[in-house]
Design a protein around this motif. Structure first.
Motif, PDB file in Angstrom:
ATOM      1  N   THR A  89       0.820  -1.220   0.000  1.00 31.18           N
ATOM      2  CA  THR A  89       0.000   0.000   0.000  1.00 31.18           C
ATOM      3  C   THR A  89       0.852   1.268   0.000  1.00 31.18           C
ATOM      4  O   THR A  89       1.977   1.274   0.502  1.00 31.18           O
ATOM      5  N   ASP A 115      -2.639   0.669  -4.667  1.00 30.23           N
ATOM      6  CA  ASP A 115      -2.448  -0.419  -3.712  1.00 30.23           C
ATOM      7  C   ASP A 115      -2.619  -1.732  -4.468  1.00 30.23           C
ATOM      8  O   ASP A 115      -3.381  -1.810  -5.430  1.00 30.23           O
ATOM      9  N   SER A 143      -4.933   4.797  -6.119  1.00 35.99           N
ATOM     10  CA  SER A 143      -5.247   5.559  -4.886  1.00 35.99           C
ATOM     11  C   SER A 143      -4.819   6.997  -5.085  1.00 35.99           C
ATOM     12  O   SER A 143      -3.871   7.459  -4.487  1.00 35.99           O
ATOM     13  N   SER A 155      -6.999  12.300  -2.577  1.00 38.37           N
ATOM     14  CA  SER A 155      -8.413  12.637  -2.628  1.00 38.37           C
ATOM     15  C   SER A 155      -8.840  13.675  -1.587  1.00 38.37           C
ATOM     16  O   SER A 155      -9.986  14.037  -1.527  1.00 38.37           O
ATOM     17  N   ALA A 211      -3.353  10.334   0.144  1.00 38.86           N
ATOM     18  CA  ALA A 211      -4.014   9.297  -0.630  1.00 38.86           C
ATOM     19  C   ALA A 211      -5.107   8.651   0.206  1.00 38.86           C
ATOM     20  O   ALA A 211      -4.946   8.445   1.399  1.00 38.86           O
ATOM     21  N   GLN A 212      -6.210   8.390  -0.434  1.00 41.40           N
ATOM     22  CA  GLN A 212      -7.300   7.686   0.225  1.00 41.40           C
ATOM     23  C   GLN A 212      -7.187   6.232  -0.208  1.00 41.40           C
ATOM     24  O   GLN A 212      -7.539   5.874  -1.313  1.00 41.40           O
ATOM     25  N   SER A 213      -6.631   5.443   0.670  1.00 37.43           N
ATOM     26  CA  SER A 213      -6.371   4.081   0.248  1.00 37.43           C
ATOM     27  C   SER A 213      -7.655   3.308   0.061  1.00 37.43           C
ATOM     28  O   SER A 213      -8.572   3.393   0.853  1.00 37.43           O
ATOM     29  N   SER A 214      -7.694   2.542  -0.999  1.00 38.90           N
ATOM     30  CA  SER A 214      -8.932   1.877  -1.348  1.00 38.90           C
ATOM     31  C   SER A 214      -9.016   0.446  -0.825  1.00 38.90           C
ATOM     32  O   SER A 214     -10.098  -0.061  -0.647  1.00 38.90           O
TER      33      SER A 214
END
Ligand code: ZN
Length: 485
Positions: free
Chosen positions: A8, A22, A36, A39, A45-48
């Motif tokens: 990640t 990721d 990612s 955002s 980063a908005q990890s998905s």
């Protein structure tokens, strides 16, 4: 989805694109690839996928995440006139892994009279110590009509055995146009290439005019201890001529060929010209030593350490090799890792002709190309991944490797551009007491390495299981596939 492993926060670099993502891994395969993009306003980063369950999470923040590098050319535990090459399958593949390589293609050497598949069985037994996946090229050398004890012709029986070797997973056949005992005549070259075309296989060719080389070498009388004779007796024109002849025979037969270890501009242009004519079955390899060293190394008092064939070239040729990679005239960078200890190399101390040919490089390829290629602006990050990781999988028929894409093998490298590595024998893991790159420093190195989902290198330390490598049976299916992300 439950993952076994998540990588990640890293920047994924492929042959075509660079993007934050990721990666979720399950059962040794890439199971999810989730971009990612930043955002929120702070750019976080908005990890998905990081919130999903996984037993292992690797934080790759600040790092590149690449497909595991593939080295299409190495000589581990190879018998030579000064004993075996200094790395066996265990030490050689471990050194490869510590440099970010997760798959290597080595060779099967055959004895005259020995069936190709019997030689393969023996080689597979030796290779059980491999810690990364591997393929094998099958060497075809003269096996009949000996003159002064040296076979001069490739037998019809040998050519007929190639089908069996191909079906056993050796999709490529190595041919030498130089070296007494190995050199094939032009007639045999064409005969074997016709068989290669019929099998939809590949020939990997050592292209130097061996007859000319032997005469030039025999003529050296003064100061035979000087290793620079090695370069003078194998001039660029000699390599250029042999590559031209190999491409002629490839075009007459329709065979797919890889010209190994191209070190000079004139030879690379022959491959480039074939591509420009529309021949998409002629490939070229160059090696890290042609990209980072010059023939000046051979002029040193201990120049015998850098004896390899074709020899190191002047700076102008080194510069040309980078351009040829960037323009895709050349396809791949393989190491031609052929390590000898100082003692083994000392066989050439009084006469350069006795020095065993080959330099080490299995561990240093990714780092050197990042430092001298990417950081110096000669190739892009994506070129780097293409020539070291993705293109080798395509051209050598390694299905399921070389890409970061769902369902591909989870062979991944977390490459940290902030690490600094000084290349000395003590820092490297090949079983030799010198480095061809002694004292050079690379900014950036492989930090973590994942092979088929196993974390085998963590924070630059080997943590993998012995003997975990598997033989990859290779095959070609029609045309090669295009690269994409
Ligand atoms: Zn080689």
């Amino acid at each position: 989805m439950q993952f076994d492993l998540i990588v990640t926060g890293g920047t994924v670099v492929t042959a075509d694109a660079t993007f934050p993502a990721d990666i979720g891994v399950r059962d040794g395969k890439i199971a999810a690839l989730m971009p990612s993009w930043p955002s929120d306003e702070a750019g976080h980063a908005q990890s998905s996928i990081v919130n999903r369950q996984s037993s292992i999470v690797i934080d790759a923040s600040g790092c590149y995440v690449l497909p595991g590098a593939i080295d299409g050319h190495a000589h581990l535990q190879m018998p030579t006139g000064v004993g075996y090459t200094a790395d066996d399958w265990a030490t050689g593949t471990r050194a490869a892994a510590l440099g970010g390589t997760t798959c290597v293609i080595d060779f099967v050497e055959t004895e005259p009279g020995e069936r190709l598949t019997d030689a393969l069985t023996k080689r597979l037994d030796e290779a059980r110590a491999a810690v990364i996946d591997f393929g094998l090229h099958m060497t075809i050398q003269p096996d009949e009509h000996p003159i002064a004890g040296i076979p001069r012709r490739v037998s019809a029986r040998r050519v007929a055995e190639m089908r069996e070797a191909y079906q056993a997973g050796c999709a490529s056949f190595k041919l030498y146009m130089a070296y007494p005992g190995f050199q094939v005549s032009d007639g045999d070259l064409l005969r074997v290439l016709r068989a290669v075309a019929e099998l939809n296989a590949m020939a990997c060719i050592h292209a130097e005019n061996g007859d000319v080389v032997e005469v030039l070498r025999d003529a050296v009388v003064d100061h035979p201890e000087r290793a620079i004779h090695h370069a003078r007796t194998r001039p660029p024109a000699n390599e250029h001529e042999a590559v031209t002849r190999a491409v002629l025979c490839a075009e007459l037969s329709g065979a797919r060929i890889m010209i190994f270890h191209i070190g000079c501009e004139a030879a690379a242009r022959v491959v480039a010209d074939a591509k420009l004519r529309g021949n998409d079955r002629v490939y070229g390899e160059t090696c890290p030593h042609y990209l980072t060293l010059t023939e000046d190394a051979l002029a040193r008092e201990d120049g015998r350490l850098w004896v390899c064939a074709p020899p190191l070239r002047p700076q102008a040729d080194q510069d040309a090799m980078w351009r040829m990679l960037a323009s895709r005239a050349l396809d791949v960078v393989g190491t031609d890792h052929c390590p000898f200890t100082r003692t083994q190399k000392d066989a050439g101390a009084v006469d350069f002709r006795r020095a065993p040919g080959g330099v080490p490089g299995i561990e240093t390829r990714l780092g050197l190309l990042h430092e001298f290629g990417v950081r110096r602006g000669r190739i892009t990050l994506n070129d780097w991944v293409r020539v070291c990781c993705s293109r080798p999988a395509e051209v050598y028929g390694l299905a399921g490797k070389g890409r970061i894409a769902v369902s591909y093998d989870a062979d991944l490298v977390v490459f940290d551009p902030t690490l600094r590595k000084t290349l000395t024998a003590g820092e490297l893991h090949s079983d030799i007491d010198w480095s061809a790159y002694e004292g050079m420093t690379c900014a950036g190195w492989a930090r973590d390495v994942i092979a088929r989902g196993d974390v085998i290198v963590r924070d630059q330390r080997w943590i993998g299981r012995p003997g975990r490598g598997q033989f990859i049976r290779r095959a070609f299916f029609g045309e090669t596939r295009p690269v994409d992300v």
